[in-house]
Design an enzyme around this catalytic site. Structure first.
Site, PDB file in Angstrom:
ATOM      1  N   LEU B  58      28.455  73.254  73.337  1.00 18.72           N
ATOM      2  CA  LEU B  58      29.187  74.438  73.796  1.00 18.72           C
ATOM      3  C   LEU B  58      30.416  74.019  74.606  1.00 18.72           C
ATOM      4  O   LEU B  58      30.395  74.043  75.837  1.00 18.72           O
ATOM      5  CB  LEU B  58      28.242  75.313  74.635  1.00 18.72           C
ATOM      6  CG  LEU B  58      28.503  76.814  74.588  1.00 18.72           C
ATOM      7  CD1 LEU B  58      27.316  77.572  75.162  1.00 18.72           C
ATOM      8  CD2 LEU B  58      29.775  77.203  75.292  1.00 18.72           C
ATOM      9  N   GLU B  60      34.713  74.139  73.877  1.00 18.62           N
ATOM     10  CA  GLU B  60      35.787  74.407  72.899  1.00 18.62           C
ATOM     11  C   GLU B  60      36.796  73.274  72.813  1.00 18.62           C
ATOM     12  O   GLU B  60      37.292  72.951  71.733  1.00 18.62           O
ATOM     13  CB  GLU B  60      36.480  75.736  73.228  1.00 18.62           C
ATOM     14  CG  GLU B  60      35.641  76.974  72.930  1.00 18.62           C
ATOM     15  CD  GLU B  60      34.578  77.256  73.984  1.00 18.62           C
ATOM     16  OE1 GLU B  60      34.609  76.599  75.053  1.00 18.62           O
ATOM     17  OE2 GLU B  60      33.716  78.120  73.756  1.00 18.62           O
ATOM     18  N   GLN B  82      34.094  81.094  68.987  1.00 17.47           N
ATOM     19  CA  GLN B  82      33.174  82.223  68.866  1.00 17.47           C
ATOM     20  C   GLN B  82      33.850  83.573  69.125  1.00 17.47           C
ATOM     21  O   GLN B  82      33.606  84.532  68.410  1.00 17.47           O
ATOM     22  CB  GLN B  82      32.004  82.019  69.814  1.00 17.47           C
ATOM     23  CG  GLN B  82      30.790  82.791  69.425  1.00 17.47           C
ATOM     24  CD  GLN B  82      29.545  82.190  70.042  1.00 17.47           C
ATOM     25  OE1 GLN B  82      29.359  82.232  71.260  1.00 17.47           O
ATOM     26  NE2 GLN B  82      28.690  81.612  69.237  1.00 17.47           N
ATOM     27  N   PRO B  89      39.762  77.246  76.723  1.00 19.23           N
ATOM     28  CA  PRO B  89      39.384  75.861  77.047  1.00 19.23           C
ATOM     29  C   PRO B  89      39.856  74.856  75.988  1.00 19.23           C
ATOM     30  O   PRO B  89      40.015  73.680  76.283  1.00 19.23           O
ATOM     31  CB  PRO B  89      37.847  75.916  77.113  1.00 19.23           C
ATOM     32  CG  PRO B  89      37.540  77.336  77.444  1.00 19.23           C
ATOM     33  CD  PRO B  89      38.603  78.142  76.724  1.00 19.23           C
ATOM     34  N   HIS B 129      35.950  89.444  75.088  1.00 17.81           N
ATOM     35  CA  HIS B 129      35.495  89.556  73.705  1.00 17.81           C
ATOM     36  C   HIS B 129      36.375  90.486  72.869  1.00 17.81           C
ATOM     37  O   HIS B 129      35.995  90.884  71.777  1.00 17.81           O
ATOM     38  CB  HIS B 129      34.059  90.084  73.648  1.00 17.81           C
ATOM     39  CG  HIS B 129      33.035  89.127  74.173  1.00 17.81           C
ATOM     40  ND1 HIS B 129      32.963  88.783  75.487  1.00 17.81           N
ATOM     41  CD2 HIS B 129      32.050  88.435  73.551  1.00 17.81           C
ATOM     42  CE1 HIS B 129      31.959  87.939  75.664  1.00 17.81           C
ATOM     43  NE2 HIS B 129      31.394  87.700  74.501  1.00 17.81           N
TER      44      HIS B 129
END
Lengths: 359, 328
Positions: B58, B60, B82, B89, B129
């Site tokens: 996990l 980026e 995602q 990042p 998101h």
């Protein structure tokens, strides 16, 4: 070594005495030993010449590797031809060993290129300037090796400062997770510009490997034999599918961070004197002389070779001319791109307008 | 022809690309066993194996940075970030490494990396998101930016992005993920050539009064606006490529209509619409009957989901802008 914090692998003392180590050893022919000496002397000669050329205004900048020749030459000479090095901007000893021409190392600092050589030709990446970024590239390359079922190893170079970077720590995670065939070669040269290495963490750098689940080893970075021995073991470990190793080569940046830096503002002259006594070239020279592996005439011969190389560099650098302005549009993309074509045409038209006016 | 959601269409495109080239590999968080949080990669790990569809740690920057090394080794990585808000990042590796490597190396090293990013709002999601960060990437030299608007364009352009030897940031409009459309799976994007050039804008509805330039999630919104606009004839142009933008198609359209409205979810200032407005001002100065007008998100962080409908351009705001440009 003198520092209390340090328990580094050593095979050659600062005085040039060969010593045994319970885990690491190396057997080299006389020719190989002389070769390491030659590499280090020539790299230092390139380095001092480049520093001088910067002072004369021929280079925009130079990042000296003075004092780190053993760490760089020892590790790079441990590599197999097909292994791949991922250096930073200070790894002139590494690029030298990978067969990069001295003038190509200087292209980026002359300001005529942002690269300098074809990585696939030398199996050596470009001088990476963003601290730690290339360490992830090395891990990705190693993952590719693994997927290919090949036996090459990636060796990534970075310094004590980079140990604080997220990218380096992510590289450790990815390498451990995929058990990638990579060697993390950290030159702890004590100073990240003005910050001492304990600013980057409060345990010794090599010990951090434990937390990531692979071995870490500290080696006397000014001992070319120990560096070679330790790196060979790490390479074989990676090659045989056992994953990464972190090597901390404990050394010292005897010069400035770059030619724009003034180390007298943050460190004491006495420290430099201490490290002069541990000079990587002097100790190998003492060993070679004492063992009768090389004599004065050999040392003189290498010195002359260095002078010749320096002369070639001086002449070559002055002959390096800036590329054509419109070359900035080349290779931005590998496939046709309308905006680039349009702007290149605009620039050429604008430049041509002066020729017409003068004509 | 098959009736597919955009999710399934991208999945089919990825499958096609992987079948064609064994160097294509997928890398991202939760994309293997789970098939991705949106299931875009569903079933691909099962069919192609763990060395072609890799679940990443996990991180980026780690995903993008290792992809650079994989590309140097001859691979063609397709990365999944995602969500839009989690790309930052990895931004340094994208901007400083992926985008610049080919130029830095005088063309000796290609970066055929595709970075898939689900983007945009309208799904009632929590913070980070629902963002539309495309302008950052469209501004960055060395990158190409593509965004599909429907299942068929997604099926084709994902294959073309992967085949492209330059890095492509591929923005997937997540609120349109579940829209269905006809997809011709017998088509391989490569065989179509110029018939389906991903770098050309598409006139998805012809019209005569106002050109509406849009992309990704806003294409459907603008088509809906065009359908209900009884007094004004809207020509809807799906830009598809945000870097480089196909000005040839856009200029030709504006020369016919004399009016341009640009629509995007991303914040107004410094957005893709600003660049288009400047360009069309230069290229169509004598044809324009009204200032180029933008309909966009506001210059605020993406709001909490219960009020996102007031942030997102909708049918009414598009029509309002069209009426305003007709009023000059």
């Amino acid at each position: 070594m003198a520092d209390e914090r340090v328990s580094a692998v050593q095979l050659l003392t600062p005085e040039g005495q060969r010593v045994a180590h319970p885990e690491y050893d190396i057997n080299l022919t006389d020719a190989e030993l002389r070769g390491l000496y030659r590499d280090m002397v020539l790299v230092r000669r390139i380095d001092t010449e480049a520093t001088a050329l910067q002072r004369q205004g021929e280079l925009g900048l130079w990042a000296p590797c003075l004092g780190q020749e053993a760490a760089q030459v020892g590790s790079a000479r441990a590599m197999a031809p097909n292994d791949f090095a991922f250096p930073t901007f200070r790894e002139h000893g590494v690029t030298w060993c990978r067969g990069v021409a001295a003038l190509d190392m200087l292209a980026i600092l002359r300001g005529i290129s942002n690269g300098g050589w074809d990585p696939s030709l030398h199996r050596c990446g470009p001088y990476s300037i963003v601290i730690g970024a290339q360490v992830l590239h090395g891990v990705g390359y190693a993952m590719g090796v693994q997927f290919d079922g090949a036996e090459d190893v990636a060796v990534t170079y970075f310094g004590d400062g980079a140990m604080a970077q997220g990218d380096v720590n992510e590289a450790f995670v990815f390498a451990a997770s995929f058990s990638a065939p990579v060697v993390f070669f950290c030159q702890n040269n004590q100073w990240a510009i003005s910050q001492p290495s304990d600013r980057q963490g409060n345990i010794q750098l090599y010990e951090r490997a434990n937390g990531f689940g692979f071995p870490g080893v500290q080696v006397d970075g000014n001992d070319v034999l120990a560096v070679l021995a330790v790196t060979k073991v790490a390479l074989e470990r990676a090659r045989s599918g056992n994953g990464p190793t972190l090597i901390e080569a404990y050394t010292y940046r005897m010069g400035a961070h770059t030619t724009s830096d003034d180390p007298t503002r943050y460190r004491l002259a006495g420290e430099l004197e201490t490290w002069r006594l541990r000079d990587p070239i002097e100790r190998l020279k003492a060993y070679l002389a004492r063992q009768g592996i090389a004599d004065r005439s050999y040392f003189d011969q290498i010195e002359q070779e260095g002078e010749k190389l320096a002369e070639q560099i001086r002449d070559g650098v002055r002959a390096m001319v800036p590329p054509k302005p419109e070359s900035m549009f080349d290779d931005v993309y590998s496939e046709p791109h309308a905006r680039i074509d349009e702007q290149r045409a605009e620039m050429l038209e604008y430049l041509a307008s002066f020729e017409d006016a003068g004509g | 022809m098959t009736n597919l959601t955009m999710v399934k269409a991208i999945n089919a495109g990825l499958r096609k690309a992987m079948e064609r080239d064994p160097k294509v590999l997928l890398f991202g968080e939760d994309i293997g066993r789970l098939g991705g949080v949106f299931r875009v990669t569903d079933g691909l790990q099962k069919d192609f194996g763990e060395h072609r569809v890799l679940d990443a740690p996990l991180a980026e920057s780690g995903i993008v940075g290792t992809a650079v090394g994989l590309a140097m080794r001859g691979y063609r990585p397709v990365l999944e970030i995602q969500f839009d808000g989690f790309v930052y990042p990895g931004f340094d590796q994208i901007v400083s490494q992926v985008a610049k490597f080919h130029r830095r190396m005088d063309g000796a090293v290609a970066m055929p990396i595709t970075i898939r990013i689900p983007y945009g709002g309208g799904i009632g999601a929590v913070e980070h998101h629902s963002e539309s960060p495309e302008a950052y990437f469209a501004h960055t030299a060395g990158l190409r930016v593509l965004t599909p608007s429907d299942p068929q364009s997604a099926y084709l352009t994902i294959q073309q992005a992967i085949t492209c030897n330059d890095p492509v940031i591929y923005f997937e409009p997540k609120r349109r993920y579940w829209d269905k459309g006809e997809v011709d799976e017998s088509q391989s994007a490569l065989d179509l050539g110029a018939v389906a050039d991903p770098w050309r804008a598409r006139i998805v509805k012809a019209g005569s009064d106002v050109t509406v330039a849009c992309y990704g999630p806003m294409v459907r919104t603008c088509l809906e606006a065009a359908a209900v606009a009884t007094d004004i004839s809207l020509e809807v142009v799906d830009l598809q490529a945000l870097a480089p933008i196909d000005y040839e198609t856009l200029v030709a359209s504006v020369q016919r209509t004399s009016r341009l409205v640009v629509v995007h979810e991303a914040a107004l200032s410094g957005g893709v619409g600003a660049e288009i407005a400047a360009r069309i001002g230069e290229k169509c100065f004598y044809e324009l009957e009204a200032p180029v007008t933008r309909v966009a998100g506001f210059d605020v962080p993406y709001p909490a989901s219960r009020i996102e409908e007031h942030f997102l351009p909708d049918l009414n705001r598009v029509l309002d802008a069209a009426e305003r440009v007709m009023g000059y």
